[in-house]
Motif scaffolding. Structure first.
Motif, mmCIF file in Angstrom:
data_model
loop_
_atom_site.group_PDB
_atom_site.id
_atom_site.type_symbol
_atom_site.label_atom_id
_atom_site.label_comp_id
_atom_site.label_asym_id
_atom_site.label_seq_id
_atom_site.Cartn_x
_atom_site.Cartn_y
_atom_site.Cartn_z
ATOM 1 N N UNK A 200 38.553 45.719 30.736
ATOM 2 C CA UNK A 200 39.616 45.187 29.880
ATOM 3 C C UNK A 200 40.670 44.496 30.747
ATOM 4 N N UNK A 201 41.080 45.166 31.821
ATOM 5 C CA UNK A 201 42.079 44.590 32.723
ATOM 6 C C UNK A 201 41.544 43.302 33.356
ATOM 7 N N UNK A 202 40.303 43.345 33.862
ATOM 8 C CA UNK A 202 39.713 42.169 34.508
ATOM 9 C C UNK A 202 39.684 40.978 33.550
ATOM 10 N N UNK A 203 39.280 41.243 32.310
ATOM 11 C CA UNK A 203 39.194 40.152 31.339
ATOM 12 C C UNK A 203 40.561 39.601 30.982
ATOM 13 N N UNK A 204 41.545 40.476 30.810
ATOM 14 C CA UNK A 204 42.900 40.001 30.509
ATOM 15 C C UNK A 204 43.406 39.084 31.619
ATOM 16 N N UNK A 205 43.138 39.474 32.863
ATOM 17 C CA UNK A 205 43.562 38.639 33.982
ATOM 18 C C UNK A 205 42.786 37.323 34.026
ATOM 19 N N UNK A 206 41.496 37.403 33.738
ATOM 20 C CA UNK A 206 40.654 36.213 33.780
ATOM 21 C C UNK A 206 41.110 35.174 32.767
ATOM 22 N N UNK A 207 41.563 35.625 31.599
ATOM 23 C CA UNK A 207 41.979 34.698 30.552
ATOM 24 C C UNK A 207 43.433 34.302 30.631
ATOM 25 N N UNK B 293 36.378 42.195 43.333
ATOM 26 C CA UNK B 293 35.405 41.709 42.364
ATOM 27 C C UNK B 293 35.738 40.291 41.934
ATOM 28 N N UNK B 294 34.700 39.495 41.647
ATOM 29 C CA UNK B 294 34.932 38.153 41.131
ATOM 30 C C UNK B 294 35.373 38.209 39.682
ATOM 31 N N UNK B 295 35.697 37.064 39.136
ATOM 32 C CA UNK B 295 36.032 36.969 37.717
ATOM 33 C C UNK B 295 34.868 37.510 36.890
ATOM 34 N N UNK B 296 35.144 38.153 35.720
ATOM 35 C CA UNK B 296 34.073 38.653 34.868
ATOM 36 C C UNK B 296 33.115 37.553 34.446
ATOM 37 N N UNK B 297 33.536 36.283 34.555
ATOM 38 C CA UNK B 297 32.682 35.189 34.098
ATOM 39 C C UNK B 297 31.972 34.476 35.227
#
Length: 299
Positions: free
Chosen positions: A254-261, A294-298
C-alpha cells in the motif's frame, strides 16, 4: 527514515514533525499519517489537536485498515460495492459460513459429531488467512501439486512401496496409511477453496467486507488502475508512517503504491528493526530495507 530503539520518542518525532509542518502553513489535509492501532491513531490526533487546535483535525491519521476502508467508502463504484457496503460482523461471518457449508457439503472436513457446523468459525479464520496471501485459484492448486508434503510425497511413498514389494517386503501398512492421510489433506484443501470462493461471493453480493478485504480491494484497485491510484495518492503531499517495522507485505505494498502514484514522494518512516510487535500478522522488519531498495511496484 528514522530508526531508533523502544522508548526513544519515535512517535513523538512524527507528531512534532506534523506540528512543525502545520506551523509553517502546510495544508493539514495534504498530510497522511499511517499507524498500527486505532488507539495510537486517536492518541496522535488528540495530541495534535491539543497542541495545534482545530486545524490539526484535518490531518488524516489512519490505521492501514481504516485508510483502506475510507477509500472503499469514498469510491464504492471502484470496488463493485454499493454505498451501503460495510464491515461484516462476527455473527454474520458464522451465518454466511453455515450457508456455505450447507451448499458445499464438505465430505472430508465433516466433524466426527452431530454438529456439521462445528468448524464454521475455524473456516472463517482460514479464509481470512487465504485472503491475506492474495493467492489465485491457479496458484493455490499449483501449490497442492508442488508442496513436498502433498503430491510429491505421495509419489515418493509409492516409489518406496514399489521397490520394497518388488523385493518381497510386504510390511508397508504405515506407508499406505500415510498416502491415505495425504490424500485426505488434499481433498480438505480443495474443500477449503470451494468454501472460500462461495463465502467471498456471498460477502460481495451483500456488499460486506472484512479486514483482509479492505487492504486487498484497495491494493488490487491501485495495481489495476493507475489513474485511480494517482487520484487517491495525490490528495496528499506528505506521508508519515509510524512503527514501520510492523508492516506486513500487503501494508508495505500500500505504501509503495501510494508513493509510486504520488507527484511529491515526500515520506518519513520511523521504526525499530529489532522490535516487531505484530509478527503474528505477518510483519517483517525486512520491509525497512525494502522501502529504499525495491523498485517501483510497476517496474
Amino acid at each position: 527514515m528514522l530508526l531508533a530503539g523502544p522508548g526513544t520518542g519515535k512517535t513523538f518525532t512524527i507528531i512534532h514533525r506534523i506540528e512543525n509542518m502545520l506551523s509553517h502553513g502546510i495544508n493539514p489535509s495534504s498530510i497522511l499519517c499511517l499507524t498500527f492501532s486505532d488507539a495510537a491513531a486517536r492518541e496522535m490526533k488528540q495530541r495534535l489537536i491539543d497542541k495545534m487546535g482545530v486545524l490539526a483535525s484535518s490531518v488524516d491519521i489512519y490505521t492501514y485498515h481504516s485508510f483502506c476502508n475510507d477509500v472503499i467508502r469514498q469510491y464504492p463504484q471502484q470496488f463493485s460495492l454499493n454505498a451501503g457496503g460495510r464491515l461484516i460482523t462476527e455473527t454474520e461471518k458464522i451465518k454466511l459460513m453455515k450457508e456455505c457449508i450447507d451448499e458445499v457439503n464438505p465430505e472430508y472436513f465433516a466433524p466426527n459429531r452431530a454438529d456439521k457446523y462445528y468448524y464454521a468459525k475455524d473456516f472463517t479464520g482460514h479464509i481470512e488467512k487465504l485472503k491475506s496471501t492474495r493467492i489465485s485459484k491457479e496458484d493455490y492448486y499449483k501449490k497442492i501439486e508442488t508442496n513436498p508434503t502433498l503430491i510429491p510425497r505421495i509419489k515418493e511413498l509409492e516409489a518406496e512401496i514399489y521397490e520394497r514389494e518388488s523385493r518381497g517386503e510386504t510390511r508397508n501398512k504405515g506407508r499406505y496409511d500415510e498416502i491415505e492421510k495425504i490424500k485426505t489433506n488434499i481433498e480438505k484443501s480443495k474443500e477449503l477453496w470451494a468454501l472460500y470462493e462461495l463465502y467471498s461471493q456471498k460477502m460481495r453480493s451483500l456488499s460486506l467486507i472484512d479486514f483482509s478485504d479492505m487492504i486487498n480491494f484497495v491494493l488490487t484497485a491501485f495495481e489495476e488502475d493507475y489513474t485511480f491510484l494517482k487520484e487517491v495518492s495525490n490528495k496528499y503531499k506528505y506521508f508519515l508512517v509510524d512503527e514501520y517495522q510492523d508492516t506486513n507485505d500487503l501494508q508495505n505494498k500500500i505504501i509503495f503504491n501510494l508513493l509510486d502514484g504520488n507527484d511529491y514522494k515526500n515520506i518519513l518512516v520511523v521504526g525499530d528493526d529489532d522490535q516487531i510487535i505484530f509478527g503474528f500478522q505477518g510483519a517483517n522488519s525486512d520491509n525497512i530495507c525494502l522501502l529504499y531498495t525495491s523498485p517501483s511496484p510497476r517496474d
